[in-house]
Design a protein around this motif. Structure first.
Motif, short mmCIF file in Angstrom:
data_model
loop_
_atom_site.label_atom_id
_atom_site.label_comp_id
_atom_site.label_asym_id
_atom_site.label_seq_id
_atom_site.Cartn_x
_atom_site.Cartn_y
_atom_site.Cartn_z
N SER A 135 0.85 -1.19 0.00
CA SER A 135 0.00 0.00 0.00
C SER A 135 0.89 1.24 0.00
CB SER A 135 -0.91 0.01 1.23
OG SER A 135 -0.12 0.13 2.42
N LEU A 136 0.31 2.39 -0.32
CA LEU A 136 1.09 3.62 -0.43
C LEU A 136 1.83 3.97 0.87
CD1 LEU A 136 2.05 6.11 -1.93
CD2 LEU A 136 -0.12 7.22 -1.41
N PRO A 137 1.21 3.91 2.06
CA PRO A 137 1.97 4.23 3.27
C PRO A 137 3.17 3.30 3.48
CG PRO A 137 -0.38 4.29 3.72
CD PRO A 137 -0.22 3.71 2.35
N GLN A 138 2.99 2.01 3.20
CA GLN A 138 4.10 1.07 3.36
C GLN A 138 5.19 1.31 2.31
OE1 GLN A 138 1.71 -2.48 3.15
NE2 GLN A 138 1.82 -2.80 5.37
N ARG A 139 4.79 1.63 1.07
CA ARG A 139 5.79 1.95 0.04
C ARG A 139 6.57 3.20 0.42
NH1 ARG A 139 1.55 1.38 -3.64
NH2 ARG A 139 1.80 3.52 -4.38
N ALA A 140 5.88 4.17 1.05
CA ALA A 140 6.55 5.40 1.47
C ALA A 140 7.63 5.08 2.49
CB ALA A 140 5.54 6.39 2.04
N ILE A 141 7.31 4.19 3.43
CA ILE A 141 8.30 3.79 4.44
C ILE A 141 9.47 3.07 3.77
CG2 ILE A 141 8.70 2.32 6.45
CD1 ILE A 141 7.07 4.76 7.10
N ARG A 142 9.15 2.18 2.85
CA ARG A 142 10.19 1.38 2.20
C ARG A 142 11.08 2.20 1.27
NH1 ARG A 142 7.87 -2.56 -2.11
NH2 ARG A 142 8.00 -0.63 -3.33
N ASP A 143 10.47 3.08 0.49
CA ASP A 143 11.20 3.74 -0.61
C ASP A 143 11.68 5.16 -0.30
OD1 ASP A 143 10.66 1.43 -2.03
OD2 ASP A 143 8.91 2.27 -3.05
N LEU A 144 10.95 5.88 0.55
CA LEU A 144 11.22 7.31 0.69
C LEU A 144 12.07 7.68 1.90
CD1 LEU A 144 7.71 8.79 -0.24
CD2 LEU A 144 9.69 8.41 -1.73
N ILE A 145 12.11 6.79 2.90
CA ILE A 145 12.89 7.14 4.10
C ILE A 145 14.38 7.02 3.81
CG2 ILE A 145 13.50 6.39 6.42
CD1 ILE A 145 10.71 5.88 7.04
N ARG A 146 15.07 8.13 4.07
CA ARG A 146 16.53 8.16 3.97
C ARG A 146 17.09 8.59 5.32
NH1 ARG A 146 16.57 10.94 -1.99
NH2 ARG A 146 15.22 12.43 -0.96
N ARG A 147 18.40 8.62 5.42
CA ARG A 147 19.01 8.94 6.72
C ARG A 147 18.62 10.32 7.23
NH1 ARG A 147 25.23 6.68 6.58
NH2 ARG A 147 24.74 4.47 6.38
N ASP A 148 18.40 11.26 6.31
CA ASP A 148 18.09 12.61 6.75
C ASP A 148 16.61 12.84 7.00
OD1 ASP A 148 17.56 12.31 4.11
OD2 ASP A 148 18.81 13.96 3.41
N VAL A 149 15.78 11.79 6.94
CA VAL A 149 14.36 11.93 7.29
C VAL A 149 14.25 11.93 8.80
CG1 VAL A 149 12.10 10.82 7.24
CG2 VAL A 149 13.50 10.87 5.17
N ASP A 150 13.68 13.01 9.34
CA ASP A 150 13.58 13.14 10.79
C ASP A 150 12.36 12.42 11.35
OD1 ASP A 150 15.84 14.86 10.88
OD2 ASP A 150 14.56 16.50 10.17
#
Length: 495
Positions: free
Chosen positions: A220-235
């Motif tokens: 789902s979109l929220p899970q894809r966001a966690i998987r794909d969009l989180i980088r080290r500089d995401v607070d």
């Protein structure tokens, strides 16, 4: 750089916003009735092979048949004629589509591009399955590392580690994602074991499932966001739905425990997108004109063939000379263009018309600024040098509809042209239609029904012309205004 991800959930729509330094950079939307299908794997059936197009249409259970080009079809080829068991799977770019597929054949395919406009989805038979740190390529044996991992020692470490682990999980190919940088061997091994389990299920369903059925659906979109969009500089990842927050907590605990502390349930009184100014930014992202802080502006035109972006100085006059003013405007525009491409999700061919610069060094710096600003873009981009006409041509990979096409539809009055005929033009069209109708059909009088603006013009400014037309045709003409008629619409009724 400060970065936050906001997840807004309502019963029929989920939206994910990426905020960098307080500014909206990306927006992803998923609606319950029109969920994207990129990444989904289907067992399809070839509907029709088209030799002239070197492609085939494949039924996968979507509204329209999907498109599969010959270059996206792979098939096993023995590495040694004496040992067919050592097959590897390769693409054959010069093979004819009739050698690769036949009508009625069942084939496992993956969607690489959503249906856009009147076009069906785009398919490939080269399946890939993403996870947190890697992308599994089950029909390949190649190990690649993301170009965004620049440290050569780290690249070598990851490549060697994944190659060694791959031998324990079937010898498949992998692409190491940017998120894998600095991760310990244990985390990479867990990720690979997860991908192996997913692929075993997909392979089994591919053998057993009925044609035109889905055998793997992306997260789902929220899970894809966690998987794909989180980088080290995401607070922080802020979620405004308690149910979705709980689902993400379970997902993170299972697949990426170190990220648990970044999740936060938003409980504020104001809607989360209002609180962070996202709704206003979305509204501005649908405008053609984008103001620059200097006083200049961009004009963005999206068409079926390409997107054009025009840079203008506007009210910016600078403090030194014209060349310096143009250079400063173009530098600011280059950064704004990169942001707008991500925000509006514009893809395909993009032409940028920067203001003409005489100094070659200025051109070089503007191009370098654009390329640097695009490095944070998740979509693949390719930028070319200034053309002889002073234009910058670039491409950006498009997998889903642009933001404008997701949120808007063509204007019913102008049909998407962006302009409508004037009341004067419509008036003379009506006069011609009256003349045409009288010559073709018998009628004692005529009634014209049109929009109030057009009728007002005819009865006020064109009353003399109407009287002359009645005398010329020998017929009485009446006019009736109807609020339901658009400016270009009218009907001539014979009475």
């Amino acid at each position: 750089m400060s970065e936050e991800i906001l997840i807004n959930v309502t019963p029929r729509e989920t939206r994910v916003a990426v905020i960098e330094n307080g500014m909206l950079q990306e927006l992803h939307i998923e609606r319950g009735w029109r969920r994207g299908v990129v990444g989904n794997i289907y067992k399809g059936r070839v509907q029709r092979v088209m030799p002239g197009m070197q492609a085939a249409f494949v039924e996968v259970g979507l509204e329209r048949a999907a498109f599969l080009h010959a270059n996206d079809v792979i098939r096993p080829v023995p590495t040694d004629v004496s040992d067919a068991a050592s097959d590897v799977v390769v693409t054959q770019p010069n093979a004819s589509i009739v050698e690769l597929l036949r009508d009625g054949q069942d084939v496992v395919v993956q969607v690489v591009k959503d249906p856009i406009g009147s076009k069906g989805a785009r398919l490939t038979t080269q399946v890939s399955i993403p996870s947190r740190y890697m992308v599994l390529l089950p029909q390949s044996a190649v190990v690649g590392v993301s170009a965004r991992i620049e440290d050569e020692d780290e690249r070598a470490r990851l490549k060697q580690l994944v190659s060694e682990l791959s031998a324990q999980h079937g010898g498949h190919g992998y692409i190491v994602r940017t998120n894998a940088e600095g991760q310990p061997a244990e985390a990479i091994a867990e990720d690979m074991a997860y991908l192996a389990r997913v692929w075993n299920v997909v392979a089994r369903r591919g053998r057993e499932a009925e044609p035109r059925s889905i055998i793997y659906e992306d997260l789902s979109l929220p899970q894809r966001a966690i998987r794909d969009l989180i980088r080290r500089d995401v607070d922080k990842v802020k979620v405004d739905s308690a149910e979705t927050f709980a689902q993400l907590q379970a997902f993170v605990a299972k697949y990426m425990p170190p990220l648990a502390e970044k999740l936060e349930l938003y409980t504020g009184d104001r809607p989360i997108f209002d609180m962070f100014g996202v709704e206003d930014e979305i509204g501005r992202a649908l405008d053609k004109q984008v103001p620059l802080k200097s006083g200049g502006y961009l004009v963005i035109d999206q068409t079926e063939a390409m997107t054009t972006i025009d840079v203008n100085t506007g009210s910016f006059v600078g403090q030194r000379n014209l060349e310096e003013t143009v250079f400063r405007t173009n530098l600011e525009a280059a950064q704004a263009v990169a942001r707008q491409l991500r925000l509006r999700n514009l893809g395909g061919i993009i032409i940028i018309d920067f203001i003409d610069m005489l100094d070659p060094e200025h051109r070089r710096q503007v191009l370098r600024t654009l390329e640097k600003a695009l490095t944070r873009d998740h979509a693949k981009t390719t930028v070319y040098d200034f053309s002889p006409l002073g234009l910058v041509e670039m491409t950006r990979k498009r997998t889903v509809e642009s933001l404008e096409r997701q949120l808007s539809e063509p204007c019913p009055e102008c049909g998407g042209r962006g302009s409508i005929k004037t009341t004067e033009t419509v008036t003379y069209e009506i006069f011609r239609e009256i003349t045409r109708a009288v010559r073709q059909f018998e009628a004692a009088r005529l009634l014209v029904i049109a929009s109030p603006k057009v009728v007002a013009r005819i009865t006020e400014e064109e009353s003399v012309a109407v009287a002359e037309l009645e005398e010329f045709l020998g017929k009485s003409i009446q006019f009736q205004a109807d609020e339901q008629y658009l400016q270009e619409q009218f009907d001539v009724v014979l009475l």
